[in-house]
Design a protein around this motif. Sequence first.
Motif, PDB file in Angstrom:
ATOM      1  N   ILE A 164       5.812  12.827  -2.790  1.00 11.86           N
ATOM      2  CA  ILE A 164       4.888  13.256  -1.384  1.00 11.86           C
ATOM      3  C   ILE A 164       5.285  12.335  -0.675  1.00 11.86           C
ATOM      4  CG2 ILE A 164       2.420  11.841  -1.139  1.00 11.86           C
ATOM      5  CD1 ILE A 164       2.602  11.956  -4.275  1.00 11.86           C
ATOM      6  N   VAL A 165       5.691  12.767   1.070  1.00 12.33           N
ATOM      7  CA  VAL A 165       5.817  12.642   2.247  1.00 12.33           C
ATOM      8  C   VAL A 165       5.138  11.930   3.473  1.00 12.33           C
ATOM      9  CG1 VAL A 165       7.740  12.472   3.558  1.00 12.33           C
ATOM     10  CG2 VAL A 165       8.211  13.438   1.656  1.00 12.33           C
ATOM     11  N   ARG A 166       4.812  11.327   3.158  1.00 12.57           N
ATOM     12  CA  ARG A 166       2.897  10.933   4.546  1.00 12.57           C
ATOM     13  C   ARG A 166       4.076  10.461   5.969  1.00 12.57           C
ATOM     14  NH1 ARG A 166       1.573   5.514   6.412  1.00 12.57           N
ATOM     15  NH2 ARG A 166      -1.238   6.040   6.933  1.00 12.57           N
ATOM     16  N   LEU A 167       3.648  11.003   6.539  1.00 14.44           N
ATOM     17  CA  LEU A 167       4.630  11.042   8.587  1.00 14.44           C
ATOM     18  C   LEU A 167       4.071   9.940   8.883  1.00 14.44           C
ATOM     19  CD1 LEU A 167       5.407  13.837   7.686  1.00 14.44           C
ATOM     20  CD2 LEU A 167       5.219  14.569   9.580  1.00 14.44           C
ATOM     21  N   ASP A 168       4.625   8.706   9.009  1.00 17.18           N
ATOM     22  CA  ASP A 168       4.132   8.080   9.337  1.00 17.18           C
ATOM     23  C   ASP A 168       4.004   7.714  11.722  1.00 17.18           C
ATOM     24  OD1 ASP A 168       2.826   5.346  10.025  1.00 17.18           O
ATOM     25  OD2 ASP A 168       3.374   3.663   8.887  1.00 17.18           O
ATOM     26  N   HIS A 169       3.638   7.928  12.417  1.00 17.24           N
ATOM     27  CA  HIS A 169       3.841   8.018  13.081  1.00 17.24           C
ATOM     28  C   HIS A 169       2.255   8.023  14.507  1.00 17.24           C
ATOM     29  CE1 HIS A 169       5.247   8.278  17.536  1.00 17.24           C
ATOM     30  NE2 HIS A 169       6.173   7.943  17.083  1.00 17.24           N
ATOM     31  N   PRO A 170       2.444   7.411  15.571  1.00 20.87           N
ATOM     32  CA  PRO A 170       1.213   7.910  16.227  1.00 20.87           C
ATOM     33  C   PRO A 170       0.773   9.467  16.200  1.00 20.87           C
ATOM     34  CG  PRO A 170       1.857   5.873  17.013  1.00 20.87           C
ATOM     35  CD  PRO A 170       2.732   6.418  16.111  1.00 20.87           C
ATOM     36  N   PHE A 206       1.301  11.317  14.494  1.00 20.10           N
ATOM     37  CA  PHE A 206       1.211  12.611  13.151  1.00 20.10           C
ATOM     38  C   PHE A 206      -0.150  11.767  11.976  1.00 20.10           C
ATOM     39  CE2 PHE A 206       5.772  12.950  13.987  1.00 20.10           C
ATOM     40  CZ  PHE A 206       5.665  14.981  12.878  1.00 20.10           C
ATOM     41  N   CYS A 207      -1.008  10.842  13.026  1.00 17.89           N
ATOM     42  CA  CYS A 207      -1.563   9.867  12.606  1.00 17.89           C
ATOM     43  C   CYS A 207      -2.563   9.926  13.917  1.00 17.89           C
ATOM     44  CB  CYS A 207      -1.589   8.923  11.827  1.00 17.89           C
ATOM     45  SG  CYS A 207       0.140   8.456  10.632  1.00 17.89           S
ATOM     46  N   GLY A 208      -4.359   9.945  12.545  1.00 17.13           N
ATOM     47  CA  GLY A 208      -5.529   9.771  13.714  1.00 17.13           C
ATOM     48  C   GLY A 208      -6.671   9.347  13.042  1.00 17.13           C
ATOM     49  N   SER A 209      -7.704   9.608  12.972  1.00 12.62           N
ATOM     50  CA  SER A 209      -8.531   9.051  13.369  1.00 12.62           C
ATOM     51  C   SER A 209      -9.150  10.004  11.110  1.00 12.62           C
ATOM     52  CB  SER A 209     -10.035   9.023  13.998  1.00 12.62           C
ATOM     53  OG  SER A 209     -10.591  10.605  13.625  1.00 12.62           O
ATOM     54  N   ARG A 210      -8.936  10.985  10.914  1.00 11.71           N
ATOM     55  CA  ARG A 210      -8.506  11.191   9.441  1.00 11.71           C
ATOM     56  C   ARG A 210      -7.518  10.813   8.481  1.00 11.71           C
ATOM     57  NH1 ARG A 210     -12.542  14.978   9.747  1.00 11.71           N
ATOM     58  NH2 ARG A 210     -13.690  16.185  11.798  1.00 11.71           N
ATOM     59  N   GLY A 211      -6.495  10.523   8.837  1.00 10.32           N
ATOM     60  CA  GLY A 211      -5.243  10.025   8.151  1.00 10.32           C
ATOM     61  C   GLY A 211      -4.204  10.541   9.301  1.00 10.32           C
ATOM     62  N   CYS A 212      -3.351  10.529   7.598  1.00 11.45           N
ATOM     63  CA  CYS A 212      -1.907  10.943   8.493  1.00 11.45           C
ATOM     64  C   CYS A 212      -1.627  12.556   7.768  1.00 11.45           C
ATOM     65  CB  CYS A 212      -0.279   9.793   8.539  1.00 11.45           C
ATOM     66  SG  CYS A 212      -0.413   8.389   9.072  1.00 11.45           S
ATOM     67  N   ALA A 213      -0.477  13.003   8.632  1.00  9.57           N
ATOM     68  CA  ALA A 213       0.020  14.304   7.896  1.00  9.57           C
ATOM     69  C   ALA A 213       1.501  13.554   6.284  1.00  9.57           C
ATOM     70  CB  ALA A 213       0.978  14.949   8.921  1.00  9.57           C
ATOM     71  N   ILE A 214       0.727  14.345   5.375  1.00 11.51           N
ATOM     72  CA  ILE A 214       0.981  13.953   4.275  1.00 11.51           C
ATOM     73  C   ILE A 214       1.493  15.287   4.016  1.00 11.51           C
ATOM     74  CG2 ILE A 214       1.001  13.272   1.812  1.00 11.51           C
ATOM     75  CD1 ILE A 214      -1.419  11.400   3.038  1.00 11.51           C
ATOM     76  N   ASP A 215       2.819  16.211   3.454  1.00  9.04           N
ATOM     77  CA  ASP A 215       3.710  16.732   2.786  1.00  9.04           C
ATOM     78  C   ASP A 215       3.655  16.558   1.204  1.00  9.04           C
ATOM     79  OD1 ASP A 215       3.291  18.144   5.114  1.00  9.04           O
ATOM     80  OD2 ASP A 215       4.779  18.142   5.173  1.00  9.04           O
ATOM     81  N   GLY A 221       2.503  22.048  -0.412  1.00 10.78           N
ATOM     82  CA  GLY A 221       0.936  21.732   0.297  1.00 10.78           C
ATOM     83  C   GLY A 221       0.460  20.563   1.384  1.00 10.78           C
ATOM     84  N   SER A 222       0.438  20.982   2.214  1.00 10.55           N
ATOM     85  CA  SER A 222       0.016  19.848   3.874  1.00 10.55           C
ATOM     86  C   SER A 222      -1.330  19.552   3.802  1.00 10.55           C
ATOM     87  CB  SER A 222       0.363  20.846   4.638  1.00 10.55           C
ATOM     88  OG  SER A 222       2.021  21.490   4.775  1.00 10.55           O
ATOM     89  N   TYR A 223      -1.248  18.574   3.976  1.00 13.48           N
ATOM     90  CA  TYR A 223      -3.119  18.010   4.549  1.00 13.48           C
ATOM     91  C   TYR A 223      -2.715  16.786   5.313  1.00 13.48           C
ATOM     92  CZ  TYR A 223      -2.791  19.179  -0.366  1.00 13.48           C
ATOM     93  OH  TYR A 223      -2.711  20.288  -2.160  1.00 13.48           O
ATOM     94  N   VAL A 224      -4.001  16.754   6.043  1.00  7.89           N
ATOM     95  CA  VAL A 224      -4.050  14.955   6.558  1.00  7.89           C
ATOM     96  C   VAL A 224      -5.142  14.941   6.400  1.00  7.89           C
ATOM     97  CG1 VAL A 224      -4.882  14.324   9.031  1.00  7.89           C
ATOM     98  CG2 VAL A 224      -3.713  16.591   8.995  1.00  7.89           C
ATOM     99  N   ALA A 225      -4.653  13.404   5.267  1.00  9.67           N
ATOM    100  CA  ALA A 225      -5.837  12.104   4.769  1.00  9.67           C
ATOM    101  C   ALA A 225      -5.246  11.088   4.876  1.00  9.67           C
ATOM    102  CB  ALA A 225      -5.402  13.176   3.112  1.00  9.67           C
ATOM    103  N   TYR A 226      -6.066  10.094   4.290  1.00  7.61           N
ATOM    104  CA  TYR A 226      -5.547   8.508   4.189  1.00  7.61           C
ATOM    105  C   TYR A 226      -4.460   8.417   2.937  1.00  7.61           C
ATOM    106  CZ  TYR A 226      -9.871   8.619   6.901  1.00  7.61           C
ATOM    107  OH  TYR A 226     -10.580   8.416   7.841  1.00  7.61           O
ATOM    108  N   GLN A 227      -4.607   9.369   1.723  1.00  9.94           N
ATOM    109  CA  GLN A 227      -3.742   9.162   0.657  1.00  9.94           C
ATOM    110  C   GLN A 227      -3.709  10.662  -0.387  1.00  9.94           C
ATOM    111  OE1 GLN A 227      -4.705   5.573  -1.886  1.00  9.94           O
ATOM    112  NE2 GLN A 227      -3.344   6.066  -3.282  1.00  9.94           N
ATOM    113  N   VAL A 228      -2.725  10.708  -0.536  1.00  8.58           N
ATOM    114  CA  VAL A 228      -2.458  12.019  -1.510  1.00  8.58           C
ATOM    115  C   VAL A 228      -1.415  11.071  -2.940  1.00  8.58           C
ATOM    116  CG1 VAL A 228      -1.298  14.054  -1.956  1.00  8.58           C
ATOM    117  CG2 VAL A 228      -2.038  13.143  -0.038  1.00  8.58           C
ATOM    118  N   GLY A 229      -2.090  11.294  -3.753  1.00  5.83           N
ATOM    119  CA  GLY A 229      -1.402  10.912  -5.128  1.00  5.83           C
ATOM    120  C   GLY A 229      -1.618  12.001  -6.095  1.00  5.83           C
TER     121      GLY A 229
END
Length: 154
Positions: free
Chosen positions: A75-81, A83-92, A105-113
């Motif tokens: 689970i890869v969270r792209l942490d950078h302005p 790739f992140c916004g008010s709905r969370g960050c890009a997560i693959d 799967g690709s998501y824009v979310a706060y957290q994926v587990g």
Amino acid sequence: MRRPIIIIISMISIAIMMMTSACAPRKDDLEAVLRERLVRLYAEDDKAARAMNNEPLRLDITFVDLDGDGVPEAIVRLDHPAFCGSRGCAIDVVRFEGDSVVVLGSYVAYQVGACHDAIAQSRCVVVHGSAWRPQGDQPVRLQVPPSCHCLQAR
């Protein structure tokens, strides 16, 4: 007479255990190799992030074996302005197949587990927060509160 045989058998057993543990890859070694593959996979994203504000892209990587095959998915969270916004960050969520990396799967979310779906018996993740997931050419809004979503390779 019996004592020397027991000692010899014990020494042989210890030697065999040491040899097999030396041959098996350690979890840390495997994760380091997989982490390097992910850094290469996201190199273009890092280049774009640096062009935006001179900050490197930080990859928050969590390894978890979602399907029980002994090879961890990531689970890869792209942490950078970028790739992140008010709905969370890009997560693959990615799977490793030989030399390739498959995005499940690709998501824009706060957290994926990880989560377990007893019926599907397949790769499943739980998405926390407001999230969108691409499906074909159209994004699909995921339900909030968090729920389990099973993934198939695209």
